[in-house]
Design an enzyme around this catalytic site. Structure first.
Site, PDB file in Angstrom:
ATOM      1  N   SER A 171       5.345  -4.519   5.884  1.00  0.00           N
ATOM      2  CA  SER A 171       5.632  -5.511   6.923  1.00  0.00           C
ATOM      3  C   SER A 171       5.736  -6.891   6.306  1.00  0.00           C
ATOM      4  CB  SER A 171       4.516  -5.517   7.966  1.00  0.00           C
ATOM      5  OG  SER A 171       4.407  -4.263   8.568  1.00  0.00           O
TER       6      SER A 171
ATOM      7  N   TYR B  39       0.828  -1.217   0.000  1.00  0.00           N
ATOM      8  CA  TYR B  39       0.000   0.000   0.000  1.00  0.00           C
ATOM      9  C   TYR B  39       0.867   1.274   0.000  1.00  0.00           C
ATOM     10  CZ  TYR B  39      -4.605  -2.171   0.885  1.00  0.00           C
ATOM     11  OH  TYR B  39      -5.780  -2.858   0.797  1.00  0.00           O
TER      12      TYR B  39
ATOM     13  N   GLU C 209     -10.059  -4.603   8.465  1.00  0.00           N
ATOM     14  CA  GLU C 209      -8.958  -4.518   9.417  1.00  0.00           C
ATOM     15  C   GLU C 209      -9.586  -4.689  10.791  1.00  0.00           C
ATOM     16  OE1 GLU C 209      -6.538  -1.077   8.871  1.00  0.00           O
ATOM     17  OE2 GLU C 209      -4.799  -2.150   9.657  1.00  0.00           O
TER      18      GLU C 209
END
Lengths: 402, 363
Positions: free
Chosen positions: A162, A129, A245
């Site tokens: 990540s 993203y 999320e």
């Protein structure tokens, strides 16, 4: 107010307790931040999925347990695992974000191919993203993908990715329709991290581990069919992903588990033959934290009840990230203080092995600082609480540089 | 599972808060603070119409037979209004003492009077609660002698209910006690020292385990004080937020400054989870006996600490006005300070929590 569990939940609770009694010894260690799941964790995850304690609501044909969504059942499961200080299953971006997105918008083939292996931990995903110049302004993503001879050709750069250094796959937000407006020009692609031309460069964090990465794309080829929903629909898909999320409702489970570990740490650590828990200075800190954890758990029960009723919890929800990360840090702080000088030797064994207790606590202690920064930093959270929660006026825009 | 309030609870809360808003404006609060008895006959009698006095009294004795959570919600509303009402002693602790420790005949004598608001009990819980101050009362042959310092809700008491170290409680008519009255830091609530000299006393003898029964009353009392503190702190926070939206300095509404915004965000982040904590602890008194003592100790301790910070920070938000007598915000600051010390402060409560969990043995 009624905290008694009705019959089906009592049965579920008894089943979980039985499961933990039988298999709890096979659980991997709780805590220690993110890393690639080792074999022990994968075996445990598989067992959880088979018993419906992970991937519970995923349809059977896609490798899940096929139960209907039920926040109370989820809370009972989280509570029992936390109480027993047993690993409650993998939480990663593939499981929390991509899987629900695919279930909502993916093709049947995409669901069959990715959902099962992802919830079992066999496929690890990273999220493509953020870009160096587009952090908060996500829709302004500039990484390009052009369609040529049945493949998307991707060029550009992502950052703060990540797990990219050990992930198998990436879900990527990129620009495929340069002629269209900012929001309509994006697409959402699924690509293998082994694709030639894809270069993740780890960014080492203060824990000493490579927790996130810069990712460079040079003519990376992605099969045309690896798009979710279609060309120009990337912004819509990305928002569906963000919607999923996870609410941090499960966080109270983490606090409880951590607090239980902390009690045993203070009961087993000694200075000059006296247990730390019997020393007023340590014990007082533990007692204060016990009060805080109690309040936090009760607050989460409140949110859970409201979620089940479909009520928007407003400011009660907005305080979760700030309050939760601070409480987590205070818990890990007491742990590293209880370990004292003996806990200073610090050697993380890397991605595939279980670290010793002291290293694990120290990783949590530092990782918690990262959690305060990531996903909307503490000061951003205070703005949100103040402006959206308490309806205080926004800071006026200063003249000058944008 | 349902962790929330019922429609009836919300409705009772609404009517109590509306009543207090109408009957206790700031100028009235100031008048009551002058007299300093912690009691206003009109307010007390009018609360009878809402059924407040008999909240915990079983229905067969003329009450509503409700639970500690209902009583705690009412305490929160009273704290929110800084209402001078001897609620803790009379409505909650005395009622629970009779329910837990009195014979049927004793219950029949006193509980209907409590429910009707015809008597006002001050409950002295000296040594068991870990309060500082004198406590030397002895019971023999139907008479009490000795001295208890620092009794709350006693400014206009008709009866004293005094706990002895063994967990037995005894009722003394206020006419047979000699009292020394002190204005406290909280001018709406005095503190009274009680001296007894062979005073005729009715001992409540029906509990099989008097100490355990006494602890049930103490635990519930602590939850009630915590709820009152929560209501007080919420009042201060609401006032500070409202002030921050109105006050202009440097050409800006001060609530737009991040320094102030962050202060208020910290207050709400600390205080809001206390509401769930208080609900849980109150519910535990009736429904989760294994957790009753621990949750009561922690609710009293944690609320006391959070509210102290909220009281200070919200006073600061008001600037110089916050420090004046004129604004009256200090009534809530002082109520929080008063609540902190009665029935055992946070340090004592946490010590008890440590004992309960066996955390004090050295090896």
């Amino acid at each position: 107010m009624d905290l008694t569990l009705s019959e089906p939940y009592r049965i579920l609770q008894a089943e979980i307790r039985d499961f933990i009694r039988q298999h709890g010894d096979k659980s991997p260690k709780v805590g220690g931040g993110r890393k690639r799941p080792d074999q022990k964790t994968l075996d445990w995850q598989k067992r959880l999925v088979e018993n419906g304690y992970a991937g519970r609501t995923i349809p059977k044909e896609y490798g899940g347990f096929g139960a209907t969504p039920d926040v109370m059942a989820a809370a009972v499961i989280a509570g029992e695992f936390a109480r027993a200080n047993v690993y409650a299953g993998l939480t990663n971006q593939g499981i929390s974000m991509l899987v629900p997105t695919l279930l909502e918008l993916g093709t049947d083939e995409q669901k069959r191919q990715y959902v099962g292996p992802t919830i079992r931990g066999d496929i690890i995903w990273c999220q493509g993203y953020s870009e160096p110049n587009n952090g908060s302004d996500l829709a302004n993503a500039q990484t390009k993908a052009e369609l040529k001879d049945g493949h998307w050709i991707v060029n550009g750069q992502k950052i703060w990715t990540s797990s990219a250094h050990y992930a198998d796959m990436m879900f990527l937000l990129c620009r495929t329709e340069p002629d269209k407006s900012k929001h309509d020009g994006l697409s959402y692609l699924l690509l293998s991290m082994k694709s030639p031309g894809l270069d993740p460069r780890p960014l080492k964090t203060m824990t000493g581990r490579n927790e996130f990465n810069e990712v460079f794309f040079t003519d990376v080829k992605v099969p045309e069919s690896q798009i979710v929903l279609g060309r120009g629909k990337g912004w819509y898909v990305a928002n569906v992903t963000l919607k999923h999320e996870r609410l941090m409702i499960g966080d109270a489970g983490k606090m409880t588990a951590r607090f239980e570990q902390l009690i045993s740490l203070l009961q087993t650590s000694e200075i000059d033959g006296t247990k730390l828990i019997a020393m007023p200075e340590y014990r007082d800190r533990l007692l204060r934290l016990q009060g805080e954890v109690m309040a936090w758990k009760a607050h989460n029960l409140r949110l859970l009840t409201e979620a089940a009723q479909g009520v928007d919890s407003g400011v009660k929800r907005m305080i979760i990230k700030y309050g939760g990360t601070m409480l987590g840090f205070r818990l890990s702080s007491l742990a590293v203080d209880a370990l004292g000088a003996a806990g200073l030797p610090y050697e993380s064994l890397g991605e595939d092995a279980e670290d010793d207790d002291a290293t694990t606590w120290n990783i949590d202690y530092m990782y918690d600082v990262g959690l305060m920064i990531g996903g909307g930093s503490t000061n951003i959270q205070k703005n949100i609480i103040g402006e959206r929660g308490l309806d205080l006026p926004r800071e006026p825009k200063a003249a000058g540089r944008a | 599972m349902d962790f929330g309030l019922t429609l009836e609870q919300r409705q009772f809360d609404d009517s109590l808060r509306a009543f207090l808003a109408d009957n206790l404006p700031m100028d009235r609060l100031r008048v009551l603070a002058e007299s300093g008895t912690g009691y206003d006959e009109t307010l007390w009698n009018n609360l009878t119409e809402l059924g407040l006095h008999g909240l915990l009294v079983p229905e067969r004795f003329g009450g509503a037979g409700l639970g500690i959570l209902d009583a705690a919600l009412a305490a929160e509303a009273l704290g929110n209004a800084a209402a001078p009402v001897p609620y803790l002693g009379s409505v909650v602790m005395a009622t629970l003492a009779f329910i837990n420790s009195a014979s049927e005949a004793q219950q029949d004598e006193y509980l209907p009077m409590i429910a009707a608001g015809e008597c006002r009990f001050a409950v002295a819980f000296p040594s068991l609660a870990g309060q500082t101050g004198t406590s030397s009362v002895q019971y023999a042959d139907g008479r009490l002698s000795g001295r208890v310092a620092g009794v709350a809700d006693a400014g206009a008491a008709t009866h004293f209910l005094i706990y002895l170290p063994d967990g037995h409680a005894a009722v003394v008519d206020a006419a047979n006690a000699s009292t020394q009255f002190h204005r406290s830091i909280d001018r709406t609530r005095p503190i009274v020292d009680v001296t007894l000299n062979n005073a005729p006393a009715v001992r409540l003898d029906a509990a099989n385990a008097p100490l355990a029964a006494a602890h049930r009353v103490l635990d519930a009392g602590r939850v009630i004080v915590a709820a009152d503190t929560l209501g007080s702190a919420q009042h201060m926070l609401d006032a500070a937020v409202a002030f921050a939206k109105e006050r202009v300095q440097f050409g800006r509404i001060i609530g737009s400054f991040q320094g102030l915004k962050y202060t208020l965000a910290e207050c709400v982040t600390a205080l809001e989870p206390c509401r769930g904590m208080m609900w849980y602890a109150a519910y535990a008194q009736d429904a989760l006996p294994d957790e009753a003592r621990l949750t009561a100790c922690h609710a009293k301790a944690h609320l006391s600490d959070v509210a102290r910070d909220v009281a200070r920070l919200t006073t600061e938000v008001h600037g110089g006005m916050g420090f004046t007598d004129l604004l009256g915000l200090h009534f809530w600051f002082k109520r929080i300070s008063f609540n902190r010390q009665i029935l055992g402060g946070p340090e004592r409560c946490r010590e008890e929590a440590a004992d309960l969990q066996g955390w004090k043995s050295r090896a």
